[in-house]
Scaffold this motif. Structure first.
Motif, mmCIF file in Angstrom:
data_model
loop_
_atom_site.group_PDB
_atom_site.id
_atom_site.type_symbol
_atom_site.label_atom_id
_atom_site.label_comp_id
_atom_site.label_asym_id
_atom_site.label_seq_id
_atom_site.Cartn_x
_atom_site.Cartn_y
_atom_site.Cartn_z
ATOM 1 N N VAL A 131 89.387 75.569 -41.992
ATOM 2 C CA VAL A 131 90.446 75.696 -42.983
ATOM 3 C C VAL A 131 90.845 77.163 -43.122
ATOM 4 O O VAL A 131 89.988 78.060 -43.136
ATOM 5 N N ASP A 132 92.142 77.407 -43.220
ATOM 6 C CA ASP A 132 92.651 78.762 -43.386
ATOM 7 C C ASP A 132 92.136 79.349 -44.699
ATOM 8 O O ASP A 132 92.377 78.777 -45.762
ATOM 9 N N PRO A 133 91.434 80.474 -44.666
ATOM 10 C CA PRO A 133 90.915 81.050 -45.925
ATOM 11 C C PRO A 133 92.011 81.421 -46.925
ATOM 12 O O PRO A 133 91.761 81.424 -48.136
ATOM 13 N N ASP A 134 93.215 81.727 -46.430
ATOM 14 C CA ASP A 134 94.293 82.091 -47.348
ATOM 15 C C ASP A 134 94.784 80.917 -48.185
ATOM 16 O O ASP A 134 95.439 81.123 -49.206
ATOM 17 N N SER A 135 94.490 79.683 -47.743
ATOM 18 C CA SER A 135 94.922 78.497 -48.488
ATOM 19 C C SER A 135 93.882 78.031 -49.494
ATOM 20 O O SER A 135 94.103 77.028 -50.173
ATOM 21 N N LEU A 136 92.772 78.731 -49.576
ATOM 22 C CA LEU A 136 91.694 78.348 -50.480
ATOM 23 C C LEU A 136 91.413 79.463 -51.469
ATOM 24 O O LEU A 136 91.634 80.647 -51.184
ATOM 25 N N GLY A 137 90.910 79.056 -52.622
ATOM 26 C CA GLY A 137 90.441 80.000 -53.619
ATOM 27 C C GLY A 137 88.930 79.956 -53.688
ATOM 28 O O GLY A 137 88.269 79.332 -52.855
ATOM 29 N N PRO A 138 88.350 80.596 -54.665
ATOM 30 C CA PRO A 138 86.889 80.539 -54.820
ATOM 31 C C PRO A 138 86.422 79.115 -55.131
ATOM 32 O O PRO A 138 87.064 78.381 -55.878
ATOM 33 N N VAL A 139 85.295 78.732 -54.530
ATOM 34 C CA VAL A 139 84.738 77.391 -54.736
ATOM 35 C C VAL A 139 83.978 77.376 -56.061
ATOM 36 O O VAL A 139 82.934 78.019 -56.199
ATOM 37 N N THR A 140 84.528 76.644 -57.031
ATOM 38 C CA THR A 140 83.911 76.497 -58.354
ATOM 39 C C THR A 140 83.599 75.026 -58.563
ATOM 40 O O THR A 140 84.500 74.174 -58.535
ATOM 41 N N LEU A 141 82.333 74.711 -58.785
ATOM 42 C CA LEU A 141 81.915 73.321 -58.888
ATOM 43 C C LEU A 141 82.584 72.603 -60.054
ATOM 44 O O LEU A 141 82.912 71.416 -59.964
ATOM 45 N N TRP A 142 82.836 73.287 -61.157
ATOM 46 C CA TRP A 142 83.452 72.659 -62.326
ATOM 47 C C TRP A 142 84.866 72.171 -62.034
ATOM 48 O O TRP A 142 85.314 71.188 -62.623
ATOM 49 N N ASN A 143 85.568 72.851 -61.130
ATOM 50 C CA ASN A 143 86.924 72.416 -60.786
ATOM 51 C C ASN A 143 86.928 71.047 -60.122
ATOM 52 O O ASN A 143 87.929 70.331 -60.178
#
Length: 428
Positions: A131-143
């Motif tokens: 997956v393109d890193p620019d299309s992702l944000g920080p991985v937060t379990l609560w989200n």
């Protein structure tokens, strides 16, 4: 005894391959929303694992997954009747409330397990190295967990209660599937009401899956807010969730109040007892007229037309189909009523606009559902009523039977099309 039956039902759901098949389907759909370009959100600068994108994906996938809920929840109480062990179960000391509660709690737990595939799939998809890193944000379990609690669990609870109550009261599997059709059509009415700013609250309350609530609460959010803020359980969303949770509780209460541990529903028993004659009547002997058998092409056409007429009459006169046709007519009328205005901008009800809006009253996904369930109903009807061997022994060509059922199915679709046309013409 309640605990034993609850564990028996839950273990049965866990052992069925279909449960894990549905789990895998939702897992792959959730995986695709973060690991690929498949998305329900607006795209652009909104991250694939942002709270907004995850919440919107969960809402749409839950609406699609109500078909799975109908299959599992609606048929859970019918299984004892299908395998013909209901009379044995009804002779035990198990109470009515205990019997129904064990069935519902087991299927609701199974549905929660199936829909738990959504956060697992989306989480794994966002961790894929491709997956393109620019299309992702920080991985937060609560989200991943928060929309599951605020959107998915209440929607699954309502859908489970609805299909379970319909199946328990009617004891008819086809009525359960028809309820799913009506739920899809009813949800589409909110799309028209949201076009005018004066009907926001009504459009919000008409949506059992919270999709309209999400759109109304986030319509003025910036991209930065969509990427960082979770959708709070307040305002439109809170009102929507409370309403449909209350409706779900009411449905369960009605089912527990009306369902009895009898071989047949009371309505059928009363009808059968009312139609039972007190004394037997002698039937006079009637001379059978002479006839000759023909199996040429003309006879095959006659057989085809007879099968078509028989199944079309039975299908078009059935209460579930009439309910679907009525909802299609209402949806077409609603689409055409709101077709001439978009956020306060009114236009003339031109023919092309009415025709285009009327077609939306019969969405493509509904056509697929109708074709799927009614085709299965027509093909297996003789086996359901234990007349398959009689039909196989009759001198009727298999091609005439199959083509007759296909023609009857096409006639049903044509009637639904006529409902959309009638709605458009009436509004114009």
């Amino acid at each position: 005894m309640f605990g034993s039956l609850l564990w028996f039902e839950l273990r049965g759901h866990l052992r069925r391959p279909s449960t894990w098949l549905y789990f895998g389907i939702l897992f792959l759909l959730g995986f695709a929303t973060t690991a690929s370009d498949f998305t329900f959100a607006t795209g652009g600068l909104v991250r694939r694992n942002s709270p907004f994108h995850l919440t919107e994906s969960y809402a749409y996938l839950t609406m699609i997954g109500q078909i799975i809920t109908g299959v599992l929840a609606g048929t859970s109480i019918l299984r004892d009747f299908d395998v013909r062990v209901h009379e044995l179960v009804f002779t035990t000391r198990l109470t009515r409330n205990g019997y129904l509660a064990s069935k519902f709690l087991a299927v609701f737990a199974a549905m929660l397990l199936v829909f738990f595939a959504l956060p697992l799939g989306t989480l794994l998809g966002s961790l894929m190295p491709s997956v393109d890193p620019d299309s992702l944000g920080p991985v937060t379990l609560w989200n991943y967990v928060q929309p599951l609690l605020t959107l998915v669990v209440p929607s699954v609870f309502f859908a489970s209660a609805l299909f379970f109550a319909v199946g328990a009261v009617t004891r008819n599997q086809f009525v359960v599937y028809t309820t799913g059709f009506l739920l899809v059509l009813g949800n589409g009415l909110g799309r028209n009401l949201i076009k005018t700013l004066d009907n926001d609250q009504l459009a919000n309350l008409l949506d059992p899956f919270g999709i309209r609530s999400l759109e109304l609460m986030t319509r003025y959010w910036t991209v930065a807010e969509k990427n960082s803020h979770v959708v709070p359980l307040t305002g439109f969303l809170l009102n929507n969730r409370l309403l449909w949770l209350g409706i779900a509780v009411a449905l369960i209460a009605v089912a527990f109040r009306t369902v009895t541990l009898e071989k047949e529903p009371r309505r059928l028993l009363r009808a059968r007892r009312a139609g039972t004659p007190g004394t037997a009547r002698l039937v006079p002997r009637v001379a059978m007229p002479g006839f000759s058998q023909r199996f040429d092409g003309r006879a095959a056409v006659t057989m085809w037309w007879s099968v078509t007429r028989f199944h079309a009459r039975a299908l078009l006169r059935s209460v579930p189909f009439l309910a679907i046709a009525a909802m299609v007519l209402v949806a077409a009328i609603m689409n055409c009523v709101y077709a001439d205005q978009t956020y306060g901008t009114r236009t003339w009800p031109l023919s092309w606009l009415m025709a285009e809006s009327a077609i939306r009253g019969l969405p493509g996904e509904l056509i697929v559902l109708v074709l799927t369930f009614y085709s299965g109903e027509l093909v297996w009807r003789e086996r359901q009523v234990d007349l398959a061997q009689v039909l196989d022994a009759s001198p009727v060509r298999s091609a005439s039977v199959l083509l007759g059922k296909l023609t009857a199915l096409l006639a049903a679709i044509a009637v639904l099309d006529l409902c959309t046309i009638a709605g458009g013409i009436a509004v114009q």
